[in-house]
Write a protein that holds these residues in place. Structure first.
Motif, PDB file in Angstrom:
ATOM      1  N   LEU A 151       0.669  -1.294  -0.026  1.00 26.26           N
ATOM      2  CA  LEU A 151       0.106  -0.088  -0.052  1.00 26.26           C
ATOM      3  C   LEU A 151       0.747   1.094  -0.076  1.00 26.26           C
ATOM      4  O   LEU A 151       1.661   1.512   1.077  1.00 26.26           O
ATOM      5  CB  LEU A 151      -0.941   0.016   1.371  1.00 26.26           C
ATOM      6  CG  LEU A 151      -1.787   1.373   1.350  1.00 26.26           C
ATOM      7  CD1 LEU A 151      -2.721   1.455   0.298  1.00 26.26           C
ATOM      8  CD2 LEU A 151      -2.702   1.252   2.805  1.00 26.26           C
ATOM      9  N   CYS A 178      -2.841   3.533  -4.330  1.00 22.41           N
ATOM     10  CA  CYS A 178      -3.474   1.984  -4.309  1.00 22.41           C
ATOM     11  C   CYS A 178      -2.717   1.114  -3.770  1.00 22.41           C
ATOM     12  O   CYS A 178      -1.415   1.343  -3.212  1.00 22.41           O
ATOM     13  CB  CYS A 178      -3.722   1.993  -5.952  1.00 22.41           C
ATOM     14  SG  CYS A 178      -2.201   1.871  -6.900  1.00 22.41           S
ATOM     15  N   SER A 179      -3.063  -0.029  -3.592  1.00 18.02           N
ATOM     16  CA  SER A 179      -2.575  -1.182  -2.865  1.00 18.02           C
ATOM     17  C   SER A 179      -2.570  -2.198  -4.047  1.00 18.02           C
ATOM     18  O   SER A 179      -3.453  -2.368  -4.988  1.00 18.02           O
ATOM     19  CB  SER A 179      -3.409  -1.814  -1.965  1.00 18.02           C
ATOM     20  OG  SER A 179      -4.867  -2.228  -2.296  1.00 18.02           O
ATOM     21  N   TYR A 211       1.322  -2.785   6.397  1.00 22.40           N
ATOM     22  CA  TYR A 211       0.315  -3.416   5.253  1.00 22.40           C
ATOM     23  C   TYR A 211       1.246  -4.439   5.111  1.00 22.40           C
ATOM     24  O   TYR A 211       0.840  -5.444   4.274  1.00 22.40           O
ATOM     25  CB  TYR A 211       0.011  -2.441   4.236  1.00 22.40           C
ATOM     26  CG  TYR A 211      -1.034  -2.701   3.458  1.00 22.40           C
ATOM     27  CD1 TYR A 211      -2.283  -2.797   3.945  1.00 22.40           C
ATOM     28  CD2 TYR A 211      -1.034  -3.452   2.168  1.00 22.40           C
ATOM     29  CE1 TYR A 211      -3.402  -3.187   3.071  1.00 22.40           C
ATOM     30  CE2 TYR A 211      -2.151  -3.629   1.282  1.00 22.40           C
ATOM     31  CZ  TYR A 211      -3.348  -3.494   2.171  1.00 22.40           C
ATOM     32  OH  TYR A 211      -4.489  -4.014   1.303  1.00 22.40           O
ATOM     33  N   THR A 245      -8.848   0.458   0.438  1.00 24.72           N
ATOM     34  CA  THR A 245      -7.684   0.116  -0.279  1.00 24.72           C
ATOM     35  C   THR A 245      -7.060   1.139  -1.251  1.00 24.72           C
ATOM     36  O   THR A 245      -6.101   1.091  -1.739  1.00 24.72           O
ATOM     37  CB  THR A 245      -7.987  -1.075  -1.395  1.00 24.72           C
ATOM     38  OG1 THR A 245      -9.246  -0.716  -2.083  1.00 24.72           O
ATOM     39  CG2 THR A 245      -8.650  -2.354  -0.489  1.00 24.72           C
ATOM     40  N   CYS A 251      -4.979   3.151   7.907  1.00 26.82           N
ATOM     41  CA  CYS A 251      -5.795   2.887   6.608  1.00 26.82           C
ATOM     42  C   CYS A 251      -7.363   2.469   6.942  1.00 26.82           C
ATOM     43  O   CYS A 251      -7.939   1.857   5.888  1.00 26.82           O
ATOM     44  CB  CYS A 251      -5.167   1.750   5.592  1.00 26.82           C
ATOM     45  SG  CYS A 251      -3.464   2.513   5.052  1.00 26.82           S
TER      46      CYS A 251
END
Length: 743
Positions: A142, A154-155, A194, A578, A595
């Motif tokens: 992420l 974005c992830s 993440y 996400t 997040c």
């Protein structure tokens, strides 16, 4: 191979050091033309005027470049940034920017970082949102970029059910995000929590960068090795737009500094929010419009293919003309031989064949038109079903009162907005563009065309619309309907005529906004958010609370708008956001760490709005120094040092109002607590503001301390610590320092 072992925030981006602070209008002594003795190339790169090697060879210092030898090869540099291509026609310059990376080192069990960044502030350049994209590469990564106005990223994952594919960057090992418009600054970051040690074994390095779309082609080898970094040698191309000066064409046309000096040149206004212009050659001409006689006529007749076919081509200034050789005549731009008139009997087969051919053409054209219409209808139907339109339609019929919500066709909204004319635009943002429209029923509406929608929202869009359609509150902009037969759905809201709270506070209109008006707007907005959090049938999180998303009617009654960032409240802890996005200055620090969007994230953002109302200052100022960049940080420091009065706007600073102002400031401080658990709910905030309004409307209460204390008495749930968290200052100061230093 990529070298590891650098400290966490090592500066691996660039900055236009030689250009910062020196770009001014009309600084050139000679208004146009290549200066005598100035080189037109540096190595293999053409350097067309207004650019030049050295400030004395450029139109003004903002376009001055250095020609430096690197490994024996001369290359042009803008400050410390290598320039690889300059286009006068497109108004672009291609340069190199650094890749942000983080890599796990198995030998030491640590992770090394390098943050790439770019600062174009006070230069004639900005990042092209058309030619570039935000790229994130890695497993379970992420990452996001922070600019002066936006946070977007974005992830990417490496799930077994979603295998990696070459040339495909859509979430599996690689993801992309659109570059916002008018960006001059960015810094790349990774979310550490993440990632896991297990992921590092499969994908040791992760990357984020902003780069030219045409130069990127995803390869699966980028994920499990350092091939991506090695391929580009740590630097990727980025396309920058530029303008010649800060004035508009109308303002500068008659001034001596006017840059479009070539005959047959035209002035083109910049499409950014800030004014500016550049020059192009007129149609039919090519060359350099910034130098005298630089635009030369294009000889169309010398092209490889004769534009006149078999005829005679004659070049004219800016155009060409066609004629035929003797014995031929021109028809529909084609030269055909002159023939004797055939007899009636000879002509009959020709006429019959011609009629048959015309009929055949008409039949084929009609068949193609029908086929195209059928394809368009099927495509619209596919989009409608993809966005949950069938479910939404059936639910609307079965639910009482759902007829107030309408599903619009694309044609209806095109007619309402004059085919989405630029003249109808009333707002632009990170999620899309808003147009003013007029329906056939003479109802004014605001139509929002969103830029993108993620896959999860596509699947749930119809259900979410049904829930949002049931929102009915006087301080929430009413969602009237939506259009689902397009790739990205459009939303239709009621039209609120009097602009935004941001315009009212920061619009330099010279009006004095009374404390009563400000308090009323704050209370209306809090009531709206309280309703969304706890009064709606399904709790709704706004996700982007800010003064520009609070609209005002003719009586300064507030309505909360823009649910482009809204999401339904998560039903379990596994639902994470996400796509990290928001607006600098309003973002909840806890959200940036976890997040996970919560109702307390909206409370934090509302606290910043309260500060705007109290101080008339903007939430974030990139040009300021130290903690003065962040309004919330300045405020918390002032409260800790008992210096509230220095923060207050002079328009409301009054001895009679000080007790009310102190109460509002105390409420704002609670909303800005570092931990979400210590913040009040929006319902509690709304109740507190309602009590303060009653005090304002009954000034006699202020003269009676006992009545005042009774009216302002807070429920136990509103009691919070008055000690400013040292952790809050540590994290806020660290974020501002990172933005200032470009890390």
């Amino acid at each position: 191979m990529m070298k590891l072992g650098y400290p966490r925030f090592l500066l691996s981006g660039y900055i236009f050091l030689s250009l910062l602070g020196i770009w001014v209008v009309a600084t050139a002594v000679v208004p146009a033309g290549h200066r005598p003795g100035c080189p037109a190339k540096c190595g293999d790169v053409d350097i067309p005027f207004p650019f030049g090697i050295g400030d004395q060879c450029a139109f003004h210092p903002g376009f001055g470049l250095d020609c430096t030898a690197v490994d024996g090869v001369k290359k042009p540099f803008a400050g410390t940034v290598e320039v690889t291509k300059i286009s006068l026609t497109n108004g672009t310059a291609t340069m190199n920017t650094a890749i942000s990376w983080q890599c796990y080192v198995p030998a030491t069990g640590t992770t090394n970082y390098s943050n790439g960044w770019l600062n174009l502030t006070n230069t004639p350049f900005w990042i092209s949102e058309v030619d570039n994209t935000v790229i994130v590469i890695g497993c379970n990564t992420l990452a996001y970029m922070i600019s002066s106005s936006y946070v977007i990223g974005c992830s990417s994952t490496c799930e077994s059910g979603d295998p990696l594919k070459n040339d495909t960057c859509s979430g599996a090992g690689c993801c992309q995000a659109n570059v916002p418009k008018d960006i001059q600054y960015y810094n790349g970051y990774f979310n550490e929590k993440y990632n896991t040690t297990k992921i590092w074994r499969d994908s040791r390095c992760s990357y984020i960068t902003v780069m030219e779309k045409a130069a990127f082609n995803f390869k699966t080898s980028y994920v499990k090795s350092t091939v991506f970094y090695d391929t580009y040698k740590g630097y990727v191309p980025i396309v920058l737009n530029w303008k010649i000066a800060l004035q508009t064409c109308k303002e500068v046309r008659n001034e001596s500094s006017y840059a479009c000096v070539s005959s047959h040149s035209v002035c083109v206004d910049s499409t950014t929010h800030n004014p500016g212009y550049r020059c192009n050659c007129s149609d039919g001409y090519q060359g350099n419009p910034y130098i005298a006689n630089g635009c030369r006529d294009i000889d169309e007749c010398r092209r490889l293919v004769n534009p006149c076919g078999d005829g005679i081509c004659e070049n004219t200034p800016g155009n060409y003309s066609c004629s035929c050789y003797p014995g031929n005549y021109m028809t529909n731009g084609v030269c055909v031989p002159i023939q004797k008139k055939p007899s009636r009997f000879q002509a009959m087969p020709v006429v019959g064949a011609s009629v048959g051919l015309v009929v055949l053409v008409i039949v084929v054209a009609c068949a193609c038109l029908i086929q195209e219409r059928r394809k368009l209808r099927n495509m619209k139907l596919a989009y409608f079903r993809q966005h949950g339109g069938t479910i939404l339609f059936e639910e609307m019929k079965s639910r009482q009162g759902a007829d107030a919500f309408k599903i619009f066709s694309e044609e209806e909204l095109q007619q309402a907005t004059n085919r989405f004319s630029e003249k109808q635009v009333i707002g632009r943002g990170g999620h899309g563009t808003v147009y003013k429209g007029l329906l056939k029923s003479n109802v004014e509406v605001a139509v929002k065309r969103c830029m993108t929608i993620d896959e999860q929202h596509k699947k749930e869009f119809g259900k979410e619309m049904l829930i949002l359609a049931q929102i009915n509150h006087r301080n929430v902009v009413k969602l009237l309907g939506c259009c689902l037969e397009v790739e990205v759905p459009m939303l239709v809201y009621e039209y609120v005529p009097n602009g935004t709270l941001f315009d009212l506070i920061h619009g330099n209109h010279g009006w004095r906004i009374s404390l009563a008006t400000r308090l009323g707007i704050a209370h209306d907005s809090a009531e709206a958010l309280s309703y969304l959090h706890s009064g709606a049938s399904t709790p709704i999180l706004h996700g982007d609370v800010k003064s520009s998303n609070i609209l005002l009617d003719d009586n300064h009654k507030a309505k909360v708008s823009d649910f482009g960032a809204s999401i339904l409240a998560p039903t379990d802890e596994s639902q994470f956001v996400t796509l990290v996005q928001g607006t600098c200055g309003y973002l909840d620090p806890e959200y940036m760490q976890t997040c996970q969007l919560t109702d307390k994230s909206d409370v934090y953002s509302f606290g910043v709005v309260l500060l705007e109302l109290l101080t008339c200052k903007k939430p974030f100022n990139l040009d300021a120094l130290g903690q003065e960049k962040s309004l919330s940080m300045m405020f918390m420091s002032a409260m800790k040092e008992n210096r509230l009065e220095v923060m207050l706007d002079d328009g409301i600073k009054d001895e009679d109002n000080m007790e009310i102002l102190e109460e509002i400031a105390e409420l704002a401080k609670h909303c800005l607590e570092m931990s979400g658990e210590n913040r009040p709910s929006m319902k509690e905030v709304a109740e507190k503001l309602d009590r303060l309004r009653k005090v304002m409307h009954h000034p006699w209460v202020q003269q009676n301390p006992e009545e005042m204390e009774s009216l302002l008495e807070e429920p136990s749930a509103m009691v919070h610590s008055t000690i400013v968290s040292d952790q809050y200052f540590s994290i806020e100061k660290k974020a501002v320092t990172n933005l200032q230093s470009g890390r």
